[in-house]
Design an enzyme around this catalytic site. Sequence first.
Site, PDB file in Angstrom:
ATOM      1  N   CYS A   2      11.633   2.904  -5.352  1.00 27.64           N
ATOM      2  CA  CYS A   2      12.063   4.249  -5.710  1.00 27.64           C
ATOM      3  C   CYS A   2      11.564   4.558  -7.120  1.00 27.64           C
ATOM      4  O   CYS A   2      11.081   3.683  -7.830  1.00 27.64           O
ATOM      5  CB  CYS A   2      13.588   4.328  -5.704  1.00 27.64           C
ATOM      6  SG  CYS A   2      14.335   3.758  -4.185  1.00 27.64           S
ATOM      7  N   ARG A  27       6.310   6.727  -5.335  1.00 35.15           N
ATOM      8  CA  ARG A  27       7.169   5.539  -5.188  1.00 35.15           C
ATOM      9  C   ARG A  27       8.189   5.719  -4.068  1.00 35.15           C
ATOM     10  O   ARG A  27       8.891   4.776  -3.687  1.00 35.15           O
ATOM     11  CB  ARG A  27       7.881   5.228  -6.505  1.00 35.15           C
ATOM     12  CG  ARG A  27       6.963   4.991  -7.680  1.00 35.15           C
ATOM     13  CD  ARG A  27       7.729   4.806  -8.967  1.00 35.15           C
ATOM     14  NE  ARG A  27       8.532   3.611  -8.919  1.00 35.15           N
ATOM     15  CZ  ARG A  27       8.110   2.393  -9.310  1.00 35.15           C
ATOM     16  NH1 ARG A  27       6.883   2.252  -9.755  1.00 35.15           N
ATOM     17  NH2 ARG A  27       8.902   1.342  -9.228  1.00 35.15           N
ATOM     18  N   TRP A  72      12.935   5.787  -1.751  1.00 38.10           N
ATOM     19  CA  TRP A  72      12.341   5.223  -0.546  1.00 38.10           C
ATOM     20  C   TRP A  72      13.461   4.417   0.092  1.00 38.10           C
ATOM     21  O   TRP A  72      13.892   3.392  -0.467  1.00 38.10           O
ATOM     22  CB  TRP A  72      11.129   4.340  -0.864  1.00 38.10           C
ATOM     23  CG  TRP A  72      10.497   3.750   0.359  1.00 38.10           C
ATOM     24  CD1 TRP A  72       9.933   4.418   1.405  1.00 38.10           C
ATOM     25  CD2 TRP A  72      10.349   2.353   0.669  1.00 38.10           C
ATOM     26  NE1 TRP A  72       9.437   3.534   2.340  1.00 38.10           N
ATOM     27  CE2 TRP A  72       9.687   2.272   1.916  1.00 38.10           C
ATOM     28  CE3 TRP A  72      10.702   1.186   0.021  1.00 38.10           C
ATOM     29  CZ2 TRP A  72       9.368   1.048   2.502  1.00 38.10           C
ATOM     30  CZ3 TRP A  72      10.392  -0.031   0.598  1.00 38.10           C
ATOM     31  CH2 TRP A  72       9.737  -0.090   1.837  1.00 38.10           C
ATOM     32  N   ASN A  96      16.741   1.401  -8.590  1.00 39.00           N
ATOM     33  CA  ASN A  96      15.569   1.015  -7.789  1.00 39.00           C
ATOM     34  C   ASN A  96      15.676  -0.486  -7.569  1.00 39.00           C
ATOM     35  O   ASN A  96      15.780  -1.250  -8.515  1.00 39.00           O
ATOM     36  CB  ASN A  96      14.270   1.343  -8.537  1.00 39.00           C
ATOM     37  CG  ASN A  96      13.051   0.774  -7.817  1.00 39.00           C
ATOM     38  OD1 ASN A  96      13.066   0.647  -6.599  1.00 39.00           O
ATOM     39  ND2 ASN A  96      12.023   0.397  -8.566  1.00 39.00           N
ATOM     40  N   GLY A  97      15.676  -0.901  -6.305  1.00 39.30           N
ATOM     41  CA  GLY A  97      15.769  -2.336  -5.987  1.00 39.30           C
ATOM     42  C   GLY A  97      16.691  -2.536  -4.804  1.00 39.30           C
ATOM     43  O   GLY A  97      17.030  -1.597  -4.085  1.00 39.30           O
ATOM     44  N   GLU A 457      -9.584  -3.059   6.529  1.00 39.10           N
ATOM     45  CA  GLU A 457      -9.174  -2.079   5.517  1.00 39.10           C
ATOM     46  C   GLU A 457      -9.312  -0.658   6.072  1.00 39.10           C
ATOM     47  O   GLU A 457      -8.427   0.174   5.868  1.00 39.10           O
ATOM     48  CB  GLU A 457      -9.995  -2.259   4.248  1.00 39.10           C
ATOM     49  CG  GLU A 457      -9.731  -1.248   3.149  1.00 39.10           C
ATOM     50  CD  GLU A 457      -8.273  -1.196   2.711  1.00 39.10           C
ATOM     51  OE1 GLU A 457      -7.479  -2.114   3.053  1.00 39.10           O
ATOM     52  OE2 GLU A 457      -7.883  -0.211   2.057  1.00 39.10           O
ATOM     53  N   LYS A 461      -6.219   2.039   6.438  1.00 36.22           N
ATOM     54  CA  LYS A 461      -6.299   3.389   5.856  1.00 36.22           C
ATOM     55  C   LYS A 461      -5.990   4.449   6.902  1.00 36.22           C
ATOM     56  O   LYS A 461      -5.222   5.372   6.689  1.00 36.22           O
ATOM     57  CB  LYS A 461      -7.704   3.650   5.307  1.00 36.22           C
ATOM     58  CG  LYS A 461      -8.071   3.235   3.936  1.00 36.22           C
ATOM     59  CD  LYS A 461      -7.219   3.649   2.792  1.00 36.22           C
ATOM     60  CE  LYS A 461      -6.025   2.808   2.565  1.00 36.22           C
ATOM     61  NZ  LYS A 461      -6.082   1.517   1.990  1.00 36.22           N
ATOM     62  N   GLU A 464      -2.259   4.461   8.027  1.00 38.44           N
ATOM     63  CA  GLU A 464      -1.211   4.845   7.076  1.00 38.44           C
ATOM     64  C   GLU A 464      -1.265   6.323   6.701  1.00 38.44           C
ATOM     65  O   GLU A 464      -0.262   6.862   6.252  1.00 38.44           O
ATOM     66  CB  GLU A 464      -1.202   3.946   5.850  1.00 38.44           C
ATOM     67  CG  GLU A 464      -2.338   4.086   4.911  1.00 38.44           C
ATOM     68  CD  GLU A 464      -2.122   3.198   3.672  1.00 38.44           C
ATOM     69  OE1 GLU A 464      -3.110   2.658   3.193  1.00 38.44           O
ATOM     70  OE2 GLU A 464      -0.999   3.071   3.186  1.00 38.44           O
ATOM     71  N   HIS A 480     -12.685 -11.007  24.295  1.00 35.27           N
ATOM     72  CA  HIS A 480     -11.665 -12.014  24.632  1.00 35.27           C
ATOM     73  C   HIS A 480     -10.290 -11.391  24.839  1.00 35.27           C
ATOM     74  O   HIS A 480      -9.274 -11.995  24.515  1.00 35.27           O
ATOM     75  CB  HIS A 480     -11.610 -13.077  23.530  1.00 35.27           C
ATOM     76  CG  HIS A 480     -12.886 -13.837  23.396  1.00 35.27           C
ATOM     77  ND1 HIS A 480     -13.320 -14.753  24.322  1.00 35.27           N
ATOM     78  CD2 HIS A 480     -13.863 -13.758  22.464  1.00 35.27           C
ATOM     79  CE1 HIS A 480     -14.498 -15.230  23.959  1.00 35.27           C
ATOM     80  NE2 HIS A 480     -14.851 -14.639  22.834  1.00 35.27           N
ATOM     81  N   LYS A 580       4.255   3.659  -2.545  1.00 34.36           N
ATOM     82  CA  LYS A 580       3.028   3.163  -3.168  1.00 34.36           C
ATOM     83  C   LYS A 580       3.080   1.665  -3.426  1.00 34.36           C
ATOM     84  O   LYS A 580       2.093   0.967  -3.265  1.00 34.36           O
ATOM     85  CB  LYS A 580       2.787   3.897  -4.488  1.00 34.36           C
ATOM     86  CG  LYS A 580       1.519   3.486  -5.226  1.00 34.36           C
ATOM     87  CD  LYS A 580       0.276   3.761  -4.411  1.00 34.36           C
ATOM     88  CE  LYS A 580      -0.984   3.354  -5.121  1.00 34.36           C
ATOM     89  NZ  LYS A 580      -2.163   3.428  -4.246  1.00 34.36           N
TER      90      LYS A 580
HETATM   91  C1  AGP Z   1      -2.642   0.299   1.017  1.00 27.02           C
HETATM   92  O1  AGP Z   1      -3.275   1.537   1.168  1.00 27.02           O
HETATM   93  C2  AGP Z   1      -1.143   0.420   1.005  1.00 27.02           C
HETATM   94  N1  AGP Z   1      -0.699   1.360   0.024  1.00 27.02           N
HETATM   95  C3  AGP Z   1      -0.466  -0.928   0.885  1.00 27.02           C
HETATM   96  O2  AGP Z   1      -0.926  -1.752   1.924  1.00 27.02           O
HETATM   97  C4  AGP Z   1      -0.695  -1.660  -0.452  1.00 27.02           C
HETATM   98  O3  AGP Z   1      -2.033  -2.087  -0.544  1.00 27.02           O
HETATM   99  C5  AGP Z   1       0.228  -2.866  -0.500  1.00 27.02           C
HETATM  100  O4  AGP Z   1       1.567  -2.418  -0.458  1.00 27.02           O
HETATM  101  C6  AGP Z   1       0.026  -3.734  -1.749  1.00 27.02           C
HETATM  102  O5  AGP Z   1       0.288  -2.969  -2.894  1.00 27.02           O
HETATM  103  P1  AGP Z   1      -0.158  -3.584  -4.314  1.00 27.02           P
HETATM  104  O6  AGP Z   1      -1.650  -3.676  -4.291  1.00 27.02           O
HETATM  105  O7  AGP Z   1       0.378  -2.632  -5.332  1.00 27.02           O
HETATM  106  O8  AGP Z   1       0.460  -4.949  -4.421  1.00 27.02           O
END
Ligand code: AGP
Length: 585
Positions: A2, A27, A72, A96-97, A457, A461, A464, A480, A580
Amino acid sequence: MCGIVGCALKRRASDIIYGGLKQLEYRGYDSAGIATLSKGRISIVKRQGKVEKLENCIGELCGNIGIGHTRWATHGKPSDVNAHPHAAGKFAIVHNGIIENCSELKEKYFPDADFLSDTDSEVIVRLLDKFYDGDLLNALKKVADLLTGSYAIVVICTDYAGIAAVKYKSPVIVGSGADGNYAASDAPALAGLCREISVLEDNDLALVTQDDVRVFDGNLNEVSRAVRPNLATPANLDLGGCPHYMLKEIRESPYAIANTCAVFHTAERELEKICSGADRVIITGCGTAYNSGLVAKRYIEQFARIPCEAEIAGEFRYKNPIVGENTLVVAISQSGETADTVEAARLAKRANARVVAVTNAPYSQLTGIADVVVPVAAGPEICVAATKSYAGQIAALYLLANVLSGRATDFEEMQKISRLCKETVENTDISAIADMCARSGGVYFLGRDIDYAVALEGSLKLKEVSYIPSEGYPAGELKHGTLALIDENAVAVVVITSERLAGKTENAVEQVLSRKGKVAVVTGLESVAKKLKDRAEIVKICDCGEYLSPLISSVALQLIAYKTAVMLGRDPDKPRNLAKSVTVE
Ligand code: AGP
């Protein structure tokens, strides 16, 4: 995770807090709220949904002292009542936590109480109200000592003309500005308000009034924390005319490469020392950071010829890993705050391994743990989807592999790659492929060797930001089992950058086509483009050799994901359910 903001100002607080929350929405954006203190009274507005939901009600919030939160959701669904701030008696708090012993605390201290929310955070403000005897700092310390888990807490109290904060495993920064003083989760909240910030350490507490900022360690001794420049400025947080941060940050990828190369020398000597004598490498991270680690694994094995594993941090930390003093553990994290990656690095340190952090966040938890920090100089990355930070990570990891193998880095070559990346961003037309993806029932990203790592990757992308089911898969594995999923609704995006493996990967293209699947091919090879141009959508990128190709091919895949998301009306910067940086486990 958060976003939290607090301030004690010489002027009205609510609009400043609102602006800070807007900068922290990456966040989390399930709900938001603001509380202010005026004439001994606390007023609170909080709503489910994004921060903008508060815009029409902050006018009613008087006072120069206040706190704010953008959530979040972890414990308790997104709702008005579960939104922060939470209040009890003289207090309001934002958190936050995760409070892992929340149930035990409720059972022990409030067995008959009716809690207003389903959150773990509400127990904090109830405990504060219970233990407060007029000394805010002591009460906050007493409550913090009862908590298990992670917390960044900012508090207002009707008896105190300021804010108080306490920090453990979730970040809190403090800063001073022209209008007063602040506490926040991250630097963007203080962009344009504080030119310098200080990062609280675990167990630190802070008392912040409009005139001063006082920091105390876990034993309530007053301490001073290093003052650092606030790297987040209104200029680098501005969208720059782009419709979304995601597009802006894809466009910044070439500079992330160049700038990361430019600052690498700051870590090079320390890196050489810590790499010397290492007989094994473990790379760890989550999400995109893990995917860039897969590319680094190939670099290290190819150039240094020493064993290297890439481990998902959330798996690594629970598998009793074999780690010793000659193991080099490379922890990759854009934010430096991802709980699993931070804890994986802590585990490696406890096992006497040599820990290197590769991060875009120079003042993060991860950098506090690592022996050596290799900076990714991508600048603040606001979009939840990692783009330019991936480019910076690949560049940093390439240079790290060169140090480990004793190879000289051709920085001219890296500058050239940066220019080629810029050309790719500007000239690659992926519209047809994005249209294919937007209409598909599922998209399979295929590749071999390094192209497989990039395919993973690309799949992440797309998933998400567009919410289309997708999978990254080794091209050779398709036959397979997964081939059973290929029909006329399926799309395969195949990455082919290696001359050495092109023929083999083309077999996968034929397998998909023969099952009526649609195929897009991202390739730097003229021969491949020529051979497949009549039967597949071709994205022709520049040929820069297989090892540096991720810096180019990934941009094409990011653009595909972005364009597909926009076609589907998604918000690529704030995808549903995501944040994020995941600072909880
Ligand atoms: C990637 O686009 C995502 N936002 C997510 O997988 C991210 O890479 C992951 O949470 C790791 O975050 P960080 O690099 O801040 O540790």
